[in-house]
Design a protein around this motif. Structure first.
Motif: not given
Length: 592
Positions: A475-482, A530-538, A541-547
């Motif tokens: 998978d690649v990630i497109d310009a819209d993040g999909a 890198s700005e958020r080390e405490d996010c819970d992306c699991a 996945p769309q939460g603050p600080g997740c990419r």
């Protein structure tokens, strides 16, 4: 392997032990499903040592380093605003202690190599290593069905010859057993949590008991010479191996459960000349759902097999003989597809199958089925408080609900099974990426499905640079993040990798690699910025600080290192290019 010669004599008790703190002619890569481990097979191609190695790399540490460089090279993505897209980055600052790359022609990328041999403690990348025979050619991971916990790794070793297997950690989460942490391993000393666990014997050299095929099996014999590629059914119980020089394929049955071990079970002979690479055909979800409902149909796991000296792709099938009522394990040719999309169909190499469109459809069938069953179960009296008679009635009521909702579910799945799978073949004369479809036929009798089978048709060819050798789907990630699906073909001789967009039906990126790109693997997921080390992306996945991120790892055979390629189109400065060299490149001895 593109451009690689045959195996020679090999004695594993003589000579120097292979290095375990670096790479040496790497030929195989595999990423664990939980994204914690990158497995690497090293072949000892020039026989400088008394074996090759299989290594478990800390993918989380490696990913963190790659993402730090990626962000620093794309300042528009590293800040909220004020920087134009594609703005120039400070390469020296981005590379940090690595320093800039002083040999970009040989080893693409902005930074000097990451010397993994010098890392230790919390920075150590190579976490575990084991010695195998010479000329390892691939790595395959297999995992038990979701209701069990187990994982094994299979490595074809041409110098033995054998298929060496490892018990490894299962780093998936298990919804049925959320209390069991990922990477839990049952050992003689008890249960441990070790994501880098690799067991192929009591010492650091894999034992003979783990080298399948060296000792003859009654009724089967020994493993044929030159085991080359390996593929497995999705449930991991059926493993098939190709053998280039003897025109054969072999079947390894791989049962799950305590006290089980894989074994060589059958050999298919008299194949066309030089069988090469394999790809498993994912079965329709309908087949596995009917089996779970005790309505088994006549369907055997299928594998596509390419040939160097025959203009065709074969579909072979396997019967594991696992159940007491099953016939003996066997491997047989089911269908042959001629390669007619190019002038000469000979010299097909890598092959890959993409089932993502069908699987997305099948996932959509599950929601209505679960909602139907849940609504029905609300009418069951299950407040039993230890009353066995009440509990039996509850279980029967819930089972009847599942049965009542099954028919619309299987009808939905049958519709999804009509969606063809995409097949991709790396073809060398003429150099091209062949495109085909795998279609499933389900046979009904008296209102019930009784059997199913697949057929392959190759209908298109896309020209590539000289001599593509392997192909894989990622998978690649497109310009819209999909996420967007791509087929990636690597050309060993020309040092290029091609990204093919199956929707647009065109090559959309050409990636410059180092010399001799041999194996590729993909790492796609979501992580904290890198700005958020405490996010819970699991959990979100769309939460603050997740990419989201997507990267491709390339094993460079010729100079013995790994490359990391950025597959995120949002990164204008680095998409489709190598951002990190892992391991210090070592030219072949005759060129030093």
């Amino acid at each position: 392997m593109g451009g690689l010669g045959g195996a020679g004599c090999f004695v594993d008790s003589e000579g120097l032990s292979p290095p375990t703190d670096g790479f040496y002619y790497p030929t195989g890569l595999a990423v664990s499903p939980g994204g914690r481990v990158l497995y690497v097979a090293n072949s000892d191609f020039d026989l400088q040592y008394n074996g090759g190695t299989v290594q478990a790399l800390d993918l989380q540490r490696l990913r963190k380093r790659a993402l730090e460089i990626q962000r620093a090279l794309n300042p528009a993505q590293a800040s909220e605003g004020g920087v134009e897209e594609g703005a120039a980055a400070d390469v020296s600052a981005a590379c940090g202690s690595l320093g800039p790359n002083d040999a970009p022609v040989l080893y693409p990328g902005p930074c000097a190599p990451l010397d993994v041999a010098s890392l230790d403690g919390d920075e150590e990348i190579i976490r575990r290593s084991a010695i195998v025979g010479a000329f390892a050619s691939d790595v395959l991971l297999t995992h038990s069905p979701p209701d069990q916990r187990g994982a094994r790794m299979f490595v074809p070793v041409r110098g033995d010859p054998s298929v060496t297997y490892f018990e490894i950690a299962d780093d998936r989460g298990h919804p049925a057993s959320p209390e069991v942490p990922p990477c839990s391993v049952d050992t003689d000393e008890g249960t441990i949590v070790d994501c880098f666990y690799m067991n192929c014997g009591p010492t650091d050299r894999c034992s003979r008991e783990n080298r399948l095929g060296e000792d003859p099996v009654e009724g089967v014999g020994k493993l044929p010479l030159e085991p080359f590629d390996v593929a497995a059914s999705p449930d991991g119980t059926t493993v098939v191996v190709s053998h280039q020089t003897e025109d054969k394929a072999s079947l390894i049955t791989n049962p799950w459960g305590p006290g089980t071990r894989p074994q060589l079970s059958a050999i298919l002979s008299d194949l066309p000349a030089q069988p090469t690479e394999l790809a498993a055909v994912p079965p329709p979800r309908l087949v596995t759902q009917l089996a779970e409902a005790k309505k088994v149909i006549d369907y055997q796991p299928g594998f596509l097999l390419t040939f160097i000296a025959a203009p065709q792709v074969d579909l072979i099938r396997a019967s594991s003989g696992a159940a007491p009522t099953d016939p003996p394990a066997t491997l047989f040719r089911s269908a042959t597809t001629p390669i007619s999309a190019v002038a000469s169909g000979e010299d097909a190499r890598g092959i890959a199958v993409d089932a993502s469109e069908r699987q997305a459809c099948e996932a959509g069938c599950g929601g209505p089925y679960r909602a139907c069953a849940a609504a029905c179960r609300e009418g069951c009296s299950c407040d039993c408080d230890g009353d066995d008679t009440c509990q039996e009635a509850c279980d029967a009521c819930e089972a009847s609900c599942d049965e009542a909702c099954l028919d619309p579910y299987t009808t939905c799945l049958a519709g999804c099974a009509e969606i063809p799978l995409l097949a991709f073949v790396a073809h060398r004369y003429p150099s091209s990426l062949l495109i085909g479809e795998v279609r499933t036929t389900l046979v009904e009798k008296d209102g019930s499905w009784v059997s199913g089978y697949e057929t392959l048709a190759i209908h298109d060819a896309v020209p590539l640079a000289a001599f593509p050798s392997r192909v894989a789907v990622g998978d690649v990630i497109d310009a819209d993040g999909a996420l967007r699906r791509r087929a990636f073909a690597v050309a060993f001789d020309t040092g290029l990798a091609f990204s093919y967009d199956p929707e647009a039906r065109r090559i959309d990126a050409v990636i410059r690699t180092g010399r001799g790109p041999q194996a590729i693997a993909f790492d796609t997921g979501v992580t904290c910025t890198s700005e958020r080390e405490d996010c819970d992306c699991a959990a979100d996945p769309q939460g603050p600080g997740c990419r989201s991120y997507s990267m491709m790892y390339i094993a460079h055979f010729t100079d013995s290192y790994l490359g990391v390629v950025d597959l995120d189109m949002r990164n204008a400065n680095t998409f489709g290019s190598m951002i990190l060299t892992v391991g210090r490149p070592v030219p072949p001895r005759e060129s030093q």
